[in-house]
Design a protein around this motif. Structure first.
Motif, PDB file in Angstrom:
ATOM      1  N   UNK A 223       0.828  -1.201   0.000  1.00 37.85           N
ATOM      2  CA  UNK A 223       0.000   0.000   0.000  1.00 37.85           C
ATOM      3  C   UNK A 223       0.861   1.250   0.000  1.00 37.85           C
ATOM      4  N   UNK A 224       1.944   1.219   0.777  1.00 38.81           N
ATOM      5  CA  UNK A 224       2.838   2.382   0.844  1.00 38.81           C
ATOM      6  C   UNK A 224       3.488   2.651  -0.508  1.00 38.81           C
ATOM      7  N   UNK A 225       3.871   1.587  -1.206  1.00 35.87           N
ATOM      8  CA  UNK A 225       4.475   1.749  -2.537  1.00 35.87           C
ATOM      9  C   UNK A 225       3.510   2.445  -3.488  1.00 35.87           C
ATOM     10  N   UNK A 226       2.258   1.996  -3.483  1.00 39.85           N
ATOM     11  CA  UNK A 226       1.253   2.587  -4.363  1.00 39.85           C
ATOM     12  C   UNK A 226       1.000   4.041  -3.991  1.00 39.85           C
ATOM     13  N   UNK A 227       0.925   4.311  -2.688  1.00 38.26           N
ATOM     14  CA  UNK A 227       0.671   5.669  -2.234  1.00 38.26           C
ATOM     15  C   UNK A 227       1.804   6.603  -2.631  1.00 38.26           C
ATOM     16  N   UNK A 228       3.039   6.161  -2.461  1.00 41.81           N
ATOM     17  CA  UNK A 228       4.195   6.992  -2.846  1.00 41.81           C
ATOM     18  C   UNK A 228       4.188   7.264  -4.344  1.00 41.81           C
ATOM     19  N   UNK A 229       3.832   6.258  -5.126  1.00 43.58           N
ATOM     20  CA  UNK A 229       3.760   6.444  -6.574  1.00 43.58           C
ATOM     21  C   UNK A 229       2.715   7.488  -6.937  1.00 43.58           C
ATOM     22  N   UNK A 230       1.532   7.374  -6.347  1.00 34.54           N
ATOM     23  CA  UNK A 230       0.457   8.315  -6.650  1.00 34.54           C
ATOM     24  C   UNK A 230       0.815   9.727  -6.216  1.00 34.54           C
ATOM     25  N   UNK A 231       1.449   9.844  -5.049  1.00 34.83           N
ATOM     26  CA  UNK A 231       1.854  11.167  -4.580  1.00 34.83           C
ATOM     27  C   UNK A 231       2.872  11.798  -5.526  1.00 34.83           C
ATOM     28  N   UNK A 232       3.816  10.982  -5.994  1.00 34.51           N
ATOM     29  CA  UNK A 232       4.812  11.502  -6.931  1.00 34.51           C
ATOM     30  C   UNK A 232       4.159  11.978  -8.222  1.00 34.51           C
ATOM     31  N   UNK A 233       3.197  11.200  -8.721  1.00 36.13           N
ATOM     32  CA  UNK A 233       2.493  11.586  -9.950  1.00 36.13           C
ATOM     33  C   UNK A 233       1.697  12.863  -9.736  1.00 36.13           C
ATOM     34  N   UNK A 234       0.946  12.929  -8.633  1.00 35.23           N
ATOM     35  CA  UNK A 234       0.097  14.092  -8.365  1.00 35.23           C
ATOM     36  C   UNK A 234       0.908  15.362  -8.166  1.00 35.23           C
ATOM     37  N   UNK A 235       2.058  15.242  -7.509  1.00 38.44           N
ATOM     38  CA  UNK A 235       2.883  16.422  -7.235  1.00 38.44           C
ATOM     39  C   UNK A 235       3.584  16.945  -8.474  1.00 38.44           C
ATOM     40  N   UNK A 236       3.933  16.052  -9.385  1.00 38.81           N
ATOM     41  CA  UNK A 236       4.773  16.446 -10.506  1.00 38.81           C
ATOM     42  C   UNK A 236       4.052  16.603 -11.828  1.00 38.81           C
ATOM     43  N   UNK A 237       2.833  16.096 -11.918  1.00 44.65           N
ATOM     44  CA  UNK A 237       2.119  16.153 -13.197  1.00 44.65           C
ATOM     45  C   UNK A 237       0.883  17.015 -13.065  1.00 44.65           C
ATOM     46  N   UNK A 238       0.837  18.084 -13.857  1.00 44.26           N
ATOM     47  CA  UNK A 238      -0.349  18.942 -13.861  1.00 44.26           C
ATOM     48  C   UNK A 238      -1.492  18.196 -14.520  1.00 44.26           C
ATOM     49  N   UNK A 239      -2.718  18.530 -14.117  1.00 41.47           N
ATOM     50  CA  UNK A 239      -3.883  17.890 -14.733  1.00 41.47           C
ATOM     51  C   UNK A 239      -3.893  18.137 -16.236  1.00 41.47           C
TER      52      UNK A 239
END
Length: 378
Positions: A223-239
């Motif tokens: 779960x932590x791996x998935x959460x870190x991945x999503x956070x990285x995507x959300x922080x670095x990729x604009x909608x």
């Protein structure tokens, strides 16, 4: 691997921004992004070093299995296309042969008629004509007869030339078909070997996780791996900006189709294997190799293997919405690709260490999981 894909995501996202953005601003943004990416990469590398050799092996094997399944799919499509082309050529050849036979008969009849008529008979007929109109019609008839015969001979020549050209085309397609069959056989053999290797690796992993606490810790780490991945995507990729003709994701609530057919084995919010952890999505039991379809249009922001989720594809739909599809057998789109609603983006599998084929499916709004049953019908 993940960092490189994130760089690609970011480049794609910024590539869609206004062309009037100053070069200096672009350079500064890219500098900041690369710095953030480097930080994420160091963190992920540190985590990977702590993983067991079996986990690393599982990643390598399942990633290769996914590539093989995709190659098998492409090779089979090539094989089907080549067979269709071969069938079309064979059908055309039969048609040309029938056409050639008919033309030969017609030319034979015309030659016989010309022989029977003869130039002497033609001259005699013309000299015996009393009416100038009759004479004129006779001359037109003979001119027409000669032209028709010439045209028929030319048409026959064209048919022969096309038959001659189609023979090497059939030979070429036959050779290509045989090559594709050999390639398909080699890919299937490698696939079988990798599947045996995966079974041995899973047995070693099961031996490591022998207690309930160890299993719980493993699920938390996933779960932590998935959460870190999503956070990285959300922080670095604009909608992403979608075309005006596309329906916003939120307007399709309760109207979208499920990404795969099958029974829900685990529902949103239910306990995971009796632990204190809850499912953030749903698990749909389905047939291995069956299609996984995008629930809405969007852009792929992740397409790779992740511990626990296996071969995972994530689609950004704009407006803060993302859909996640895990445990796939193969991934059919790459990071940065656009997908349409209902388009097959993966195939159902059991990657991530699962024993049975199923699809793990999530919908998130601004990073928070939301119940897929509120969005998908049926």
């Amino acid at each position: 691997m993940l960092a490189r894909r994130l760089v690609l995501i970011l480049l794609i996202a910024f590539g869609g921004q206004s062309a009037t953005l100053a070069d200096a601003d672009k350079r500064e943004q890219l500098k900041n992004l690369k710095s953030r990416i480097a930080s994420v990469q160091r963190e992920l590398n540190s985590q990977r070093e702590k993983r067991s050799s079996e986990q690393k092996a599982l990643r390598t094997i399942e990633t290769r299995l996914g590539e093989l399944q995709r190659q098998l799919r492409n090779t089979q499509n090539d094989l089907d296309r080549q067979q269709r082309k071969l069938d079309e050529l064979a059908t055309r050849k039969r048609s040309l042969n029938r056409q050639r036979e008919q033309q030969e008969k017609l030319i034979e009849q015309q030659i016989l008629a010309a022989y029977q008529l003869g130039q002497e008979k033609k001259l005699k007929m013309l000299l015996n004509q009393e009416s100038p109109d009759t004479l004129s019609r006779a001359l037109v008839y003979y001119d027409y007869f000669n032209r028709a015969r010439a045209e028929e001979i030319e048409s026959y020549r064209s048919t022969i030339e096309e038959i001659s050209a189609i023979e090497p085309a059939i030979q070429k397609e036959t050779e290509a078909l045989e090559a594709s069959k050999e390639q398909l056989s080699a890919q299937r053999n490698e696939l079988a070997a990798k599947q045996r290797e995966r079974a041995a690796t899973l047995a070693a992993l099961d031996a490591q996780i022998s207690t309930r606490d160890q299993k719980l810790n493993a699920m938390r780490a996933e779960q932590d791996d998935l959460l870190k991945l999503l956070q990285a995507i959300e922080e670095e990729v604009a909608n992403i900006s979608l075309p005006d003709s596309y329906s916003p994701f939120h307007t399709r609530k309760g109207k979208m189709a499920w990404p795969a057919s099958g029974k829900q084995l685990h529902r949103f919010g239910s306990r995971r294997d009796g632990s204190s952890l809850n499912w953030n999505g749903v698990v749909i039991g389905s047939t291995k190799g069956s299609p996984v379809r995008a629930i809405h249009h969007g852009r792929v922001v992740f397409s790779d293997w992740l511990r626990g989720a296996g071969l995972l594809i994530i689609v950004d739909h704009g407006g803060g919405y993302m859909s996640l599809y895990g445990h796939n057998e193969s991934l059919l789109f790459d990071t940065g690709d656009w997908v349409k609603a209902g388009e097959t983006i993966a195939t159902v599998g059991n990657s991530g260490g699962r024993s049975e084929a199923s699809l793990y499916f999530e919908i998130r709004k601004n990073g928070r999981p939301t119940n897929p049953s509120q969005w998908c019908r049926g």
